[in-house]
Design an enzyme around this catalytic site. Structure first.
Site, PDB file in Angstrom:
ATOM      1  N   ASP A   1      31.056  36.751  42.672  1.00 51.55           N
ATOM      2  CA  ASP A   1      30.389  38.047  42.529  1.00 51.55           C
ATOM      3  C   ASP A   1      29.681  38.050  41.185  1.00 51.55           C
ATOM      4  O   ASP A   1      30.043  37.291  40.283  1.00 51.55           O
ATOM      5  CB  ASP A   1      31.333  39.259  42.703  1.00 51.55           C
ATOM      6  CG  ASP A   1      32.665  39.135  41.992  1.00 51.55           C
ATOM      7  OD1 ASP A   1      32.701  38.563  40.886  1.00 51.55           O
ATOM      8  OD2 ASP A   1      33.676  39.624  42.534  1.00 51.55           O
TER       9      ASP A   1
ATOM     10  N   GLU B   1      35.009  32.698  45.154  1.00 51.44           N
ATOM     11  CA  GLU B   1      35.154  34.164  45.023  1.00 51.44           C
ATOM     12  C   GLU B   1      33.949  34.773  44.321  1.00 51.44           C
ATOM     13  O   GLU B   1      34.084  35.673  43.490  1.00 51.44           O
ATOM     14  CB  GLU B   1      36.429  34.505  44.225  1.00 51.44           C
ATOM     15  CG  GLU B   1      37.673  33.799  44.726  1.00 51.44           C
ATOM     16  CD  GLU B   1      38.952  34.219  44.005  1.00 51.44           C
ATOM     17  OE1 GLU B   1      38.920  35.183  43.230  1.00 51.44           O
ATOM     18  OE2 GLU B   1      39.984  33.571  44.240  1.00 51.44           O
TER      19      GLU B   1
ATOM     20  N   GLU C   1      44.894  29.603  39.639  1.00 47.12           N
ATOM     21  CA  GLU C   1      44.915  30.030  38.229  1.00 47.12           C
ATOM     22  C   GLU C   1      46.088  29.483  37.416  1.00 47.12           C
ATOM     23  O   GLU C   1      46.724  30.214  36.664  1.00 47.12           O
ATOM     24  CB  GLU C   1      44.882  31.566  38.150  1.00 47.12           C
ATOM     25  CG  GLU C   1      43.664  32.157  38.849  1.00 47.12           C
ATOM     26  CD  GLU C   1      43.586  33.682  38.772  1.00 47.12           C
ATOM     27  OE1 GLU C   1      44.520  34.305  38.260  1.00 47.12           O
ATOM     28  OE2 GLU C   1      42.574  34.233  39.229  1.00 47.12           O
TER      29      GLU C   1
ATOM     30  N   ASN D   1      42.533  26.225  42.965  1.00 55.08           N
ATOM     31  CA  ASN D   1      41.524  27.267  42.745  1.00 55.08           C
ATOM     32  C   ASN D   1      41.680  27.876  41.346  1.00 55.08           C
ATOM     33  O   ASN D   1      42.796  28.134  40.903  1.00 55.08           O
ATOM     34  CB  ASN D   1      41.740  28.357  43.813  1.00 55.08           C
ATOM     35  CG  ASN D   1      40.598  29.345  43.921  1.00 55.08           C
ATOM     36  OD1 ASN D   1      39.448  28.947  44.069  1.00 55.08           O
ATOM     37  ND2 ASN D   1      40.910  30.639  43.857  1.00 55.08           N
TER      38      ASN D   1
ATOM     39  N   HIS E   1      33.508  34.461  39.388  1.00 58.06           N
ATOM     40  CA  HIS E   1      33.354  35.891  39.074  1.00 58.06           C
ATOM     41  C   HIS E   1      32.550  35.933  37.782  1.00 58.06           C
ATOM     42  O   HIS E   1      33.099  35.685  36.707  1.00 58.06           O
ATOM     43  CB  HIS E   1      34.718  36.547  38.840  1.00 58.06           C
ATOM     44  CG  HIS E   1      35.592  36.559  40.055  1.00 58.06           C
ATOM     45  ND1 HIS E   1      35.293  37.317  41.166  1.00 58.06           N
ATOM     46  CD2 HIS E   1      36.746  35.916  40.336  1.00 58.06           C
ATOM     47  CE1 HIS E   1      36.246  37.147  42.075  1.00 58.06           C
ATOM     48  NE2 HIS E   1      37.138  36.300  41.602  1.00 58.06           N
TER      49      HIS E   1
END
Ligand code: XIL
Length: 390
Positions: A309, A307, A200, A241, A277
């Site tokens: 979801d 990651e 990030e 990432n 996400h």
């Protein structure tokens, strides 16, 4: 909670499904993600979850439906890694570990390798996760050496250790990072397959995100971190990432430009992670995600979903409709990615709705592949379809 989460409002089917007695035990335990080892009276009296937690939980819930073939088998058949985040605490609950090892061959510690965690609690939890992975022939992704965002009270792990702060000199700051990366990566040399080296660092609006790393070391902190990780384990796959850079757009262009420059400068970077996400009410199209994965792979980088979801709380309709939309989102995005050469892994940020960071960060939801009782949801079959697709 104003908007009840989907699976959590739909207990009746589950009770029918597994039998009232067994469900009573499972509901009591699933209610409290962090107290597998009983008991949390506040939670047990909070809702309809009045059932007692007993020792029979392990035996009972391991008899919940098994899935054959597993996602793991389907991924392995096409040479892919399929992963989940996992926290050491949840591993104490046997069905969590059983399901994790059955369905996945790639494990990311959810926060046990973050700098603040290691500083405050040491290596024991990370060791346990790495050992679990090795016992189950799973690879490990270390997460994350540098989390380049300011402190966010909603995100455990964004706080930096006290010994690095605004008053730290540049030389001491650099020394602290070097020691942190060398020690952590060195400890797991040969055991951690890939590292999220920097997480990030790119800002949502422009340039790099404001952080102590940027303040102290300038843009070069990213290249320095990769160099340090490479020194500590020359065989590890080193990854940049980020979130919000999954499809096409300003942020993914900035991530692309960043990693392209790192590659051009011969920085030891080997991969890019797209967090994924997402909200089923608005997310990058599968075509855009595929195009982005293709351009990153064309730089010679391995690309992974790191990651994933999918939130469904705001999807219109009843539970079934929400779950069906979720299935399609998972299927379309994973299937677009697995078709691209250079795509190496799809990791989900957990696998059971009983344990997701989404509930505390975005509000109650059911974003994962299995419901809170470890039963595969339509989303699970969406990913399966993607893995089996041509
Ligand atoms: C989250 C974990 O899931 C939480 O348990 C922890 O409190 C905070 O961090 N992006 C990331 C992950 O890169 O490290 C975050 O994980 C979720 C967002």
């Amino acid at each position: 909670m104003s908007v009840p989460s989907v699976a959590k409002t739909d207990r009746r089917n589950f009770l029918k499904y597994i039998g009232t007695a067994a469900a009573g035990v499972a509901v009591g335990v699933a209610a409290d993600r962090y107290s597998w080892i009983p008991s949390s009276p506040a939670i047990l009296t909070q809702t309809t979850r009045t059932e007692r937690v007993t020792d029979t939980i392990t035996e009972t819930t391991t008899k919940t439906p098994s899935c054959s073939p597993s996602l793991r088998a389907a991924a392995e058949a096409r040479g892919l890694l399929i992963g989940s985040a996992a926290d050491e605490n949840s591993l104490r609950y046997a069905p969590f570990g059983t399901t994790l090892a059955r369905e996945f061959n790639f494990l990311t510690p959810e926060w046990e390798m973050k700098w603040i965690f290691i500083t405050q609690r040491g290596y024991e939890a990370a060791d346990t996760l790495v050992k679990f992975a090795s016992n189950h022939q799973m690879k490990v992704k270390g997460h994350t050496l540098i989390w380049a965002r300011g402190f966010d009270p909603r995100l455990e792990g964004t706080r930096l250790p006290d010994y690095v702060n605004e008053n730290t000199s540049v030389a001491d700051f650099r020394r602290a990072i070097q020691e942190h990366i060398h020690t952590l990566v060195g400890r797991y040399r040969g055991k951690v397959y890939a590292w999220d080296v920097v997480n990030e660092a790119v800002d949502d609006i422009e340039g790099l995100r404001k952080s102590l790393f940027l303040d102290k070391l300038g843009e070069g902190f990213i290249a320095e971190a990769f160099q340090l990780a490479h020194e500590a384990d020359p065989d590890a796959l080193l990854i940049y990432n980020d979130y919000g850079a999954e499809g096409m757009g300003g942020k993914s262009d900035r991530v692309y430009t960043l990693v392209k420059k790192l590659v051009a400068d011969n920085v030891p970077i080997h991969g890019v992670g797209l967090q994924m996400h997402i909200n089923a009410t608005g997310y990058p199209t599968a075509e855009h995600v595929a195009a982005n994965v293709r351009r990153l792979a064309a730089l010679g980088l391995k690309v992974n979903i790191s990651e994933m979801d999918v939130r469904i709380r705001d999807v219109p309709g009843d539970t079934q409709q929400k779950l069906e939309v979720q299935r399609q989102v998972y299927r379309d995005i994973v299937s677009a990615c697995v078709k691209v050469k250079g795509f190496m892994a799809a990791t989900f940020w957990g696998f059971t709705d009983a344990h997701s960071w989404v509930d505390s960060f975005y509000g109650p939801d059911d974003p994962l592949l299995l419901d809170e009782y470890y039963k595969p949801k339509p989303a699970y079959w969406g990913v399966m379809e993607a893995l089996l697709s041509g």
